[in-house]
Scaffold this motif. Structure first.
Motif, mmCIF file in Angstrom:
data_model
loop_
_atom_site.group_PDB
_atom_site.id
_atom_site.type_symbol
_atom_site.label_atom_id
_atom_site.label_comp_id
_atom_site.label_asym_id
_atom_site.label_seq_id
_atom_site.Cartn_x
_atom_site.Cartn_y
_atom_site.Cartn_z
ATOM 1 N N ARG A 82 121.912 -15.842 13.011
ATOM 2 C CA ARG A 82 121.307 -16.267 11.824
ATOM 3 C C ARG A 82 122.761 -16.785 11.224
ATOM 4 N N PHE A 83 123.504 -15.748 10.367
ATOM 5 C CA PHE A 83 124.122 -16.309 9.478
ATOM 6 C C PHE A 83 125.595 -16.607 10.105
ATOM 7 N N THR A 84 125.797 -15.319 11.487
ATOM 8 C CA THR A 84 126.590 -16.111 11.891
ATOM 9 C C THR A 84 126.890 -18.286 12.740
ATOM 10 N N GLU A 85 125.670 -18.008 12.799
ATOM 11 C CA GLU A 85 124.937 -19.073 13.640
ATOM 12 C C GLU A 85 125.782 -20.174 12.545
ATOM 13 N N CYS A 86 125.245 -19.901 11.238
ATOM 14 C CA CYS A 86 124.764 -21.357 9.985
ATOM 15 C C CYS A 86 126.302 -21.290 9.755
ATOM 16 N N PHE A 87 126.810 -20.095 8.784
ATOM 17 C CA PHE A 87 128.000 -20.022 8.456
ATOM 18 C C PHE A 87 129.072 -20.553 9.421
ATOM 19 N N GLY A 88 128.980 -20.262 10.882
ATOM 20 C CA GLY A 88 129.950 -20.988 11.823
ATOM 21 C C GLY A 88 129.844 -22.168 11.503
ATOM 22 N N GLU A 89 129.216 -22.749 11.919
ATOM 23 C CA GLU A 89 128.856 -24.324 12.471
ATOM 24 C C GLU A 89 128.879 -24.979 11.170
ATOM 25 N N ALA A 92 132.466 -25.214 10.706
ATOM 26 C CA ALA A 92 133.642 -25.582 12.318
ATOM 27 C C ALA A 92 133.289 -26.903 11.494
ATOM 28 N N VAL A 93 132.488 -27.751 10.855
ATOM 29 C CA VAL A 93 132.807 -29.163 10.562
ATOM 30 C C VAL A 93 133.970 -29.025 9.488
ATOM 31 N N LEU A 94 134.088 -28.038 8.680
ATOM 32 C CA LEU A 94 135.026 -28.005 7.508
ATOM 33 C C LEU A 94 136.545 -27.560 8.671
ATOM 34 N N CYS A 95 136.759 -27.177 9.275
ATOM 35 C CA CYS A 95 138.082 -26.941 9.930
ATOM 36 C C CYS A 95 137.766 -28.808 11.524
ATOM 37 N N GLY A 96 136.828 -29.225 10.953
ATOM 38 C CA GLY A 96 136.833 -30.630 12.333
ATOM 39 C C GLY A 96 137.047 -29.472 13.710
ATOM 40 N N ALA A 97 135.878 -29.050 14.333
ATOM 41 C CA ALA A 97 135.893 -28.061 15.305
ATOM 42 C C ALA A 97 134.564 -28.788 15.686
ATOM 43 N N PRO A 98 134.770 -29.103 17.252
ATOM 44 C CA PRO A 98 133.423 -29.657 18.050
ATOM 45 C C PRO A 98 132.202 -28.871 17.375
ATOM 46 N N ALA A 169 132.355 -12.640 7.377
ATOM 47 C CA ALA A 169 132.358 -14.511 6.807
ATOM 48 C C ALA A 169 133.676 -14.316 7.520
ATOM 49 N N VAL A 170 135.178 -13.961 7.046
ATOM 50 C CA VAL A 170 136.056 -14.059 7.352
ATOM 51 C C VAL A 170 136.727 -14.480 8.745
ATOM 52 N N ARG A 171 135.798 -13.629 9.828
ATOM 53 C CA ARG A 171 136.563 -13.711 10.907
ATOM 54 C C ARG A 171 135.638 -14.786 11.386
ATOM 55 N N THR A 172 134.754 -15.227 10.875
ATOM 56 C CA THR A 172 134.069 -16.144 11.899
ATOM 57 C C THR A 172 134.568 -17.737 10.976
ATOM 58 N N LEU A 173 135.397 -17.174 9.872
ATOM 59 C CA LEU A 173 136.137 -18.882 9.160
ATOM 60 C C LEU A 173 137.199 -18.926 10.606
ATOM 61 N N ALA A 176 136.466 -20.816 13.494
ATOM 62 C CA ALA A 176 136.077 -22.233 13.220
ATOM 63 C C ALA A 176 138.086 -22.873 13.347
ATOM 64 N N CYS A 177 138.523 -22.297 12.626
ATOM 65 C CA CYS A 177 139.941 -22.411 12.159
ATOM 66 C C CYS A 177 140.846 -22.458 14.018
ATOM 67 N N ARG A 178 140.497 -21.312 14.721
ATOM 68 C CA ARG A 178 141.387 -21.589 16.006
ATOM 69 C C ARG A 178 140.617 -22.272 17.415
ATOM 70 N N ALA A 179 139.499 -21.907 16.109
ATOM 71 C CA ALA A 179 138.824 -23.364 17.730
ATOM 72 C C ALA A 179 139.548 -24.149 18.311
ATOM 73 N N PRO A 180 139.192 -24.350 19.543
ATOM 74 C CA PRO A 180 139.635 -26.109 20.181
ATOM 75 C C PRO A 180 139.375 -26.969 19.724
ATOM 76 N N GLY A 181 140.167 -27.920 19.311
ATOM 77 C CA GLY A 181 139.740 -29.286 18.106
ATOM 78 C C GLY A 181 139.843 -29.359 16.939
ATOM 79 N N ALA A 182 140.835 -27.939 16.467
ATOM 80 C CA ALA A 182 140.708 -27.723 15.554
ATOM 81 C C ALA A 182 141.677 -28.631 14.840
ATOM 82 N N HIS A 183 141.591 -29.124 13.176
ATOM 83 C CA HIS A 183 143.089 -30.038 12.814
ATOM 84 C C HIS A 183 144.020 -29.333 12.194
ATOM 85 N N ARG A 184 144.992 -29.594 12.388
ATOM 86 C CA ARG A 184 146.517 -29.066 12.772
ATOM 87 C C ARG A 184 146.347 -27.774 11.375
#
Length: 598
Positions: A82-89, A92-98, A169-173, A176-184
């Motif tokens: 649950r933590f990974t899902e919530c913190f990952g989402e 992801a919003v902060l990184c601009g990832a879909p 938490a760091v790995r989840t962040l 999100a930063c490396r996900a396709p669609g994340a901003h530059r």
């Protein structure tokens, strides 16, 4: 009425930007009770202690943002998921990832994380406001769902401090930063950047793990009043989410604007991700709050840009205590007609360099003029800047004294309030005929209002809320323009009648708009407005068994029967104890139920 006052780095601690106005507000509304929930920023702040508290402060609960103790909470497999899902989402919003990868955008797939983010009676997660100021957006929904999902997990597991500080938490962040669609900027984040952002998010989200949200805490207040945005507003959001307590947000400085001003040299990834967090949190706070107040129209424009609905916005100027400045304001003729005064914190944003160059031009036209710079440096940067200004003053006026330390010989003096010549701020303003503000960045110019209360003519740069505060009672020039600043000062130095007219008008304006009394009256009205339209959450009785004010609506005291024509059970207003459920009764003319019972 019982108000939960939420602060960060301010009241009731001795130090802090919001301490003074919070203290004046609590003392001015002595008819109401206050529970203070304070977040501290440093060890020094806690060591300095609290200001003396008035009797209407019922209790104070504190938590630290500068250090965190291990909560000894070990998450199980399902909780970790649950933590990974919530913190990952959220990241992801902060990184601009879909969205969609974490499961929070729709069904979780595991049945473990419901559609969080719906406060009681809210009708949705977004509140109808987006960061762009329009209607609800999927990004706003995703952030809200992730935030309240983390809050519910923290409540179920008695805290998330360890999880937020974990390597996971760091790995989840990082994912999100490396996900396709994340901003530059997010994609280019390095390991130090990820650690810095993860550390900041852990500190900002510490209120999720606090035990402040039960019926013996914020769940027992009539409304929450956040004294600032940012982390201070999180307890109010959670109290609204868990127990439906209405929220009021007050900002004299918008946190996103502060981030841009205080972190210009941060790495692009850190700067971008934290700006996204501040923007999303501000949009969520504005969406949930019943009313949002700004200290001036400059801050109000920032709030609208961050998503605040115009219909919720109010402008409540900071309240200044006019009494210390009364004597100076009532005797403006005692000032030295050849002296300019600057008062404030010494720091680069005040642009004293331009002021000194402007004063060099003033001296060419008015050789008898003197300049008093009154203020203490702000931190190490301010001390270095003060040294630079002293050196510049010695260079600009080399033949008039050995150095700028000799206040009686050099036309420029550097002084601090509290000495024998200037025991109080009012004495500094009273010592000169014209008060000057030369800032390149300014929020609400407190020193300018103080000068106005002293009846002094002013020359100011057009930054922040300066024009709104002055309102035609002083001269305003462009920032970083020493020549324009000098010309305005000379114009007032040469025209004593104009100085007197402007000073009198400035004092009248300050007494009308910027006093403690108007500030307290405005918030008192806002409190009543919010509570009067808030749904009934509980029936509160006094020792005699009678309902307390605001515990039941006024209709409950009428000896009438409110009928609902529908066949379902209805709520009936009785004379004393509150609401009871009875079988349906047909009514020839249907009468709507009271608003609080819907």
């Amino acid at each position: 009425m019982r108000i939960g006052l939420l602060t960060e780095g301010g009241y009731p601690y001795v130090g802090g930007d919001a301490r003074l106005w919070c203290d004046r507000l609590v003392r001015g509304l002595a008819q109401h009770e206050f529970d203070v929930y304070a977040l501290s920023r440093s060890q020094d702040q806690e060591d300095e202690g609290w200001v003396p508290l008035p009797p209407n402060v019922r209790r104070v609960r504190t938590a630290s943002l500068w250090t965190a103790e291990d909560d000894d909470v070990t998450l199980g497999r399902r909780a970790r998921r649950r933590f990974t899902e919530c913190f990952g989402e959220l990241t992801a919003v902060l990184c601009g990832a879909p969205g969609g990868s974490s499961g929070l955008g729709g069904s979780t797939g595991s049945g473990e994380v419901p559609a969080a983010g719906r406060a009681p009676g809210s009708g949705g997660a977004s509140g109808g406001v987006s960061v762009s100021g329009g209607t609800s957006t999927p990004e706003a929904d995703r952030f809200a769902n992730a935030l309240y999902g983390l809050a519910e997990l923290a409540r179920d597991e008695d805290g998330l401090a360890g999880a937020l500080r974990s390597e996971a938490a760091v790995r989840t962040l990082e994912r999100a930063c490396r996900a396709p669609g994340a901003h530059r900027a997010a994609r280019e984040a390095r390991v130090p950047d990820l650690l810095a952002v993860a550390g900041y998010l852990e500190r900002a989200l510490r209120p999720l793990s606090l035990d402040w949200y039960e019926d013996n805490g914020l769940g027992a207040v009539d409304l929450c009043h956040a004294a600032s945005g940012g982390t201070a507003v999180l307890p109010g959001l959670l109290a609204r989410h868990f127990t439906g307590v209405p929220l009021l947000v007050t900002e004299y400085g918008v946190r996103l604007r502060t981030h841009y001003l205080t972190a210009p040299d941060a790495p692009p990834a850190v700067r971008s991700l934290l700006a996204a967090f501040h923007g999303r949190l501000a949009a969520e706070a504005y969406a949930r709050a019943e009313i949002v107040t700004a200290g001036n129209t400059h801050a109000r424009r920032w709030q609208q840009r961050c998503g605040a609905d115009r219909g919720k916005l109010r402008t409540v100027h900071p309240g200044m205590d006019a009494r210390p400045f009364a004597e100076a304001g009532e005797s403006p003729d005692c000032a030295d007609p050849d002296t300019l005064v600057w008062v404030g914190r010494v720091e680069p944003a005040k642009d004293l360099v331009s002021l000194l160059h402007a004063f060099a031009e003033v001296r060419k036209r008015q050789p008898r003029t003197r300049l008093r710079i009154v203020g203490a440096p702000a931190g190490a940067e301010g001390a270095a800047y003060l040294g630079h200004c002293r050196t510049l003053a010695a260079q600009l006026f080399p033949d008039e004294a050995e150095g700028p330390h000799a206040a009686g010989d050099n036309p420029v003096s550097f002084e601090e309030i509290g000495g024998p010549e200037l025991p109080a701020a009012a004495d500094a303003y009273a010592s000169g005929a014209v008060t000057v503000l030369s800032s390149v960045v300014e929020g609400f110019p407190i020193s300018l209002v103080e000068a106005m209360l002293c009846g002094r003519a002013t020359v100011s740069t057009d930054v922040g809320a300066v024009t709104e505060v002055i309102g035609g009672t002083g001269l305003v020039v462009p920032p970083r323009n020493p020549r324009a600043l000098a010309e305005a000062c000379v114009a007032l130095l040469r025209d004593p009648e104009r100085r007197a007219r402007l000073g009198a008008a400035a004092r009248a304006r300050a007494l009308e708009l910027f006093t403690v009394e108007q500030n307290i009256e405005a918030f008192h009205g806002i409190y009543l407005e919010i509570v009067s339209r808030a749904p009934i959450r509980r029936v509160v009785l006094d020792e005699a068994g009678a309902p307390l004010p605001f515990a039941v609506p006024a209709e409950a005291h009428l000896q009438v029967r409110w009928a609902d024509p529908s066949p379902s059970p209805r709520l009936v207003a009785r004379g004393g104890p509150g609401w009871v459920t009875e079988p349906p009764v047909r009514a020839t003319t249907p009468v709507p139920a009271p608003e609080g019972a819907r």
